[in-house]
Design a protein around this motif. Structure first.
Motif, PDB file in Angstrom:
ATOM      1  N   ASP A  69       0.830  -1.208   0.000  1.00 36.37           N
ATOM      2  CA  ASP A  69       0.000   0.000   0.000  1.00 36.37           C
ATOM      3  C   ASP A  69       0.862   1.254   0.000  1.00 36.37           C
ATOM      4  O   ASP A  69       0.537   2.241  -0.642  1.00 36.37           O
ATOM      5  CB  ASP A  69      -0.944   0.004   1.210  1.00 36.37           C
ATOM      6  N   TYR A  70       1.951   1.194   0.752  1.00 34.30           N
ATOM      7  CA  TYR A  70       2.866   2.339   0.763  1.00 34.30           C
ATOM      8  C   TYR A  70       3.327   2.627  -0.650  1.00 34.30           C
ATOM      9  O   TYR A  70       3.287   3.753  -1.126  1.00 34.30           O
ATOM     10  CB  TYR A  70       4.066   2.038   1.666  1.00 34.30           C
ATOM     11  N   LYS A  71       3.740   1.550  -1.328  1.00 36.82           N
ATOM     12  CA  LYS A  71       4.288   1.710  -2.674  1.00 36.82           C
ATOM     13  C   LYS A  71       3.243   2.323  -3.619  1.00 36.82           C
ATOM     14  O   LYS A  71       3.554   3.175  -4.442  1.00 36.82           O
ATOM     15  CB  LYS A  71       4.754   0.344  -3.188  1.00 36.82           C
TER      16      LYS A  71
ATOM     17  N   GLU B  78      11.922   7.972  -5.165  1.00 32.42           N
ATOM     18  CA  GLU B  78      12.710   6.816  -5.597  1.00 32.42           C
ATOM     19  C   GLU B  78      12.758   5.716  -4.538  1.00 32.42           C
ATOM     20  O   GLU B  78      12.948   4.558  -4.827  1.00 32.42           O
ATOM     21  CB  GLU B  78      14.157   7.250  -5.852  1.00 32.42           C
ATOM     22  N   GLU B  79      12.656   6.147  -3.262  1.00 30.33           N
ATOM     23  CA  GLU B  79      12.906   5.186  -2.186  1.00 30.33           C
ATOM     24  C   GLU B  79      11.745   5.111  -1.202  1.00 30.33           C
ATOM     25  O   GLU B  79      10.915   6.024  -1.155  1.00 30.33           O
ATOM     26  CB  GLU B  79      14.170   5.618  -1.428  1.00 30.33           C
TER      27      GLU B  79
ATOM     28  N   ASP C 204      10.212  -4.876  -3.646  1.00 29.52           N
ATOM     29  CA  ASP C 204       9.645  -4.742  -4.982  1.00 29.52           C
ATOM     30  C   ASP C 204      10.361  -3.669  -5.818  1.00 29.52           C
ATOM     31  O   ASP C 204       9.733  -2.784  -6.401  1.00 29.52           O
ATOM     32  CB  ASP C 204       8.149  -4.381  -4.815  1.00 29.52           C
ATOM     33  N   GLY C 205      11.685  -3.734  -5.801  1.00 29.37           N
ATOM     34  CA  GLY C 205      12.469  -2.809  -6.628  1.00 29.37           C
ATOM     35  C   GLY C 205      12.712  -1.444  -6.009  1.00 29.37           C
ATOM     36  O   GLY C 205      13.398  -0.613  -6.586  1.00 29.37           O
ATOM     37  N   LYS C 206      12.135  -1.199  -4.834  1.00 29.21           N
ATOM     38  CA  LYS C 206      12.355   0.114  -4.203  1.00 29.21           C
ATOM     39  C   LYS C 206      13.215  -0.058  -2.955  1.00 29.21           C
ATOM     40  O   LYS C 206      12.907  -0.889  -2.079  1.00 29.21           O
ATOM     41  CB  LYS C 206      11.013   0.742  -3.783  1.00 29.21           C
ATOM     42  N   LYS C 207      14.260   0.749  -2.860  1.00 27.98           N
ATOM     43  CA  LYS C 207      15.151   0.670  -1.700  1.00 27.98           C
ATOM     44  C   LYS C 207      14.486   1.218  -0.460  1.00 27.98           C
ATOM     45  O   LYS C 207      13.700   2.154  -0.548  1.00 27.98           O
ATOM     46  CB  LYS C 207      16.382   1.534  -1.975  1.00 27.98           C
ATOM     47  N   LEU C 208      14.841   0.650   0.703  1.00 28.21           N
ATOM     48  CA  LEU C 208      14.350   1.224   1.948  1.00 28.21           C
ATOM     49  C   LEU C 208      15.411   2.159   2.487  1.00 28.21           C
ATOM     50  O   LEU C 208      16.585   1.801   2.577  1.00 28.21           O
ATOM     51  CB  LEU C 208      14.052   0.117   2.974  1.00 28.21           C
TER      52      LEU C 208
END
Ligand code: ADP
Length: 633
Positions: free
Chosen positions: A426-428, A436-437, A484-488
């Protein structure tokens, strides 16, 4: 050797627990029978298991059974089994002592709740088993003879602080427990436990699935007219079906709940059951449960995890740890694997191919069922996550193979909604196009992170930030570079690149202009900070402290120090907000000429504020207070 009658005192904690049971206001007192039948069934399992290596323990034609013998005139109820039995020493250590790790915690929770009455789920979680018979009996006599031994041991308790043990006799191996029942008082859950119908109802309700016959001799009239006579016949009260062997559609909820209580030694209903039958290369059946409440010792070293392991209808292990990964330790239940050798040892289990394959399948099955729960029953999932979320996070850290499947199970607080937790998915879906992150901020509570200066520029720009307030979050994220492809990305550490190119350039220019002030401020506090820089993340606070990428979060550092763990002093960067009046005026005063002492005071004041804003302790609170007072005159 004969052992004389001995009177032995209970240990303080055991005595307390006894008193709780004796005075318990717990209304479903009938569960004592479930507990005693459960113990008898375990004793029969143990005997069958021991007989695998020593056939002489079981005579020809042996059938395991649990007998109930009520005597309404003398108001006694006898429960006996022909299971493994106990030696003299075992009676003292198993029945006379409660060496359970939980007893102390149980007492503490009782004190905390200031309750006379111990809530059922607490009693259950601490597993008082045998002692529950003191809810219904004034005195108890247990006679037990260990399989393979000739003599028996008698243990007797009739109130007070001590019990008696002596040598006795018993025809066969096994255990007999005679309860001298308290007077009936149905309002208090004290029914007439000598009544045939009441006993039948209780056994059916709680112990139907027990795999040994629970037998009650019943008196019936037979024949007609003058031939009429009373005969006593044995009746088996339970259906003895192994519930996990039924098809799932035939498993009734009540039955599942009672079975769970039996395997998990819990007194409350489970949250979820997971049934599975595997056919093909390896054939096995499993019935697993997720408890309604996390066991109190889930995070302690002494926690006992694992599933009961059956092979060809014999229980070969009470808690087989190898069939589930450690983080799935909250799962209880049984695994019945047809083809396992009966005499398999714990050591060989670890490397057994079948067990490894089962572990992998069970883990995936549990994850899938949890995901279903999350998608279909939000409220129930929230309850699950509240109880067991931290363990799932352990899995994210340790179970590389299933990490991608575990990530969708996570929930976090965030700046998006005060009430509702959010998933990473949901955040994404709410991420801004230019974002980007995935941003997060760690701290010890929602209040602390919500008011943290680090959040300012993110809130202003409308970027959502996750709050990592569970100590395990930081640990988890260290093994989780992206979702899912996004850095934390921690917004409390390292650089943040929020502004436009122009804004960045502007900051660089300013940084040059401020360089002498920044250097001068860093000097007097060099023991605490690496350097002082201008900030891209502050909009309304004058300053904050920022760690390097690999650093521990300040609250984790604090926790580790409190637990006396030796960790190196982590210096951070102090960031100043050049747009803040305090900093602007400081710059003007500095350019006009400030003494070293004045610069040092300013540096201490800024450092103190930055520490307070993140709930960290001040290195010199009294010194800070003096400086604040000086400002106010
Ligand atoms: P739990 O069953 O949860 O361990 P209990 O208080 O019910 O706790 O029993 C303590 C121990 O006493 C058991 O673990 C078992 O070793 C022993 N025990 C109790 N009842 C029997 C029995 N009928 N036959 C043999 N051993 C028994």
């Amino acid at each position: 050797m004969t052992i004389d009658k001995k009177s032995m005192k209970f240990e303080a904690e055991t005595k307390q627990l006894l008193e709780i049971m004796i005075n318990s206001l717990y209304t479903e007192k009938e569960v004592f029978l479930r507990e005693l039948i459960s113990n008898a069934s375990d004793a029969l399992d143990k005997l069958r298991f021991a007989a695998i290596t020593d056939a002489s323990l079981i005579p020809d034609g042996f059938t395991g059974e649990i007998r109930l013998l009520p005597d309404s005139q003398n108001r006694t109820l006898t429960i006996s089994d022909n299971g493994i039995g106990m030696t003299y020493d075992e009676v003292i250590s198993n029945i006379g002592t409660i060496a359970r790790s939980g007893t102390h915690e149980l007492m503490k929770s009782l004190e905390k709740q200031k309750a006379e009455k111990l809530p059922a789920e607490l009693i259950g979680r601490f597993g008082v088993g045998f002692y529950s018979c003191l809810m219904v009996a004034d005195s108890v006599t247990l006679t037990s003879r260990k399989a393979g031994e000739d003599t028996a041991t008698v243990w007797e308790y009739s109130g007070g602080e001590s019990y008696e043990v002596r040598e006795g006799t018993r025809d066969t191996q096994g255990t007999t427990i005679v309860l001298k029942l308290k007077d009936s008082d149905p309002d208090d859950g004290l029914e007439d436990f000598t009544s045939e119908w009441i006993i039948k109802r209780i056994v059916k309700k709680y112990s139907d699935f027990v795999r040994y016959p629970v037998i009650l001799p019943v008196e019936r009239e037979e024949g007609e007219g003058d031939d009429k006579k009373k005969v006593v016949k044995d009746e088996t009260l339970n259906s003895m079906k192994a519930i996990w062997q039924k098809s799932e559609s035939d498993m009734k909820e009540e039955e599942l709940n009672e079975f769970y209580k039996h395997v998990a030694s819990d007194w409350s209903d489970p949250m979820l059951h997971i049934a599975m039958k595997a056919e093909g290369r390896y054939e096995y059946q499993t019935l697993m449960f997720i408890p309604g409440n996390a066991p109190f010792d889930l995070y302690s070293q002494s926690y006992k995890r694992g599933l009961q392991l059956y092979a060809r209808n014999v229980k070969i292990m009470d808690r087989c740890e190898d069939v589930l990964p450690e983080y799935m330790r909250f799962v209880k239940g049984v695994l019945d694997a047809q083809d396992l050798p009966l005499n398999i040892s714990r050591e060989t289990l670890q490397n057994n191919r079948q067990i490894t394959a089962i572990r992998s399948t069970l883990t995936k099955k549990i994850i899938t069922e949890l995901k279903k729960l999350k998608d279909n029953d939000e409220q129930k999932y929230l309850k699950f996550f509240e109880q067991f979320g931290a363990v799932i996070k352990e899995g994210v850290h340790s179970d590389f193979e299933n990490r991608d499947k575990l990530l969708p199970l996570l929930l976090f607080q965030s700046t998006n909604d005060k009430e509702k937790l959010t998933s990473l998915e949901d955040y994404k879906s709410r991420m801004k196009e230019e974002q980007e992150e995935i941003y997060y901020l760690s701290g010890e509570s929602r209040e602390v992170v919500e008011n943290s200066p680090h959040l300012e520029a993110f809130t202003k720009k409308g970027f959502e930030v996750l709050f990592f307030t569970d100590p395990i979050d930081d640990f988890m994220v260290s093994g989780l570079p992206e979702f899912d492809g996004k850095k934390l990305k921690s917004i409390g550490k390292g650089d943040v690149e929020l502004g436009s190119d122009e804004e960045k350039k502007e900051l660089e220019e300013k940084q040059k202009d401020y360089s002498s002030l920044l250097e001068a401020l860093a000097k007097p506090i060099e023991e605490h900070v690496k350097s002082v820089q201008l900030s891209a993340r502050l909009t309304s606070s004058p300053c904050c402290l920022v760690g390097s990428e690999g650093d521990l979060s300040p609250h984790i550092e604090r926790m580790m120090r409190q637990s006396k763990l030796a960790i190196p002093n982590q210096k951070r960067v102090m960031e100043l907000n050049a747009g803040h009046e305090v900093v602007e005026r400081l710059k003007a005063r500095f350019d006009a000429g400030m003494s070293d002492a004045e610069v040092a005071d300013a540096a201490q004041l800024l450092l103190g504020q930055a520490l307070l804003a993140e709930s960290s302790p001040l290195p010199d609170p009294a010194g800070f207070a003096k400086l604040v007072a000086k400002l106010m005159v």
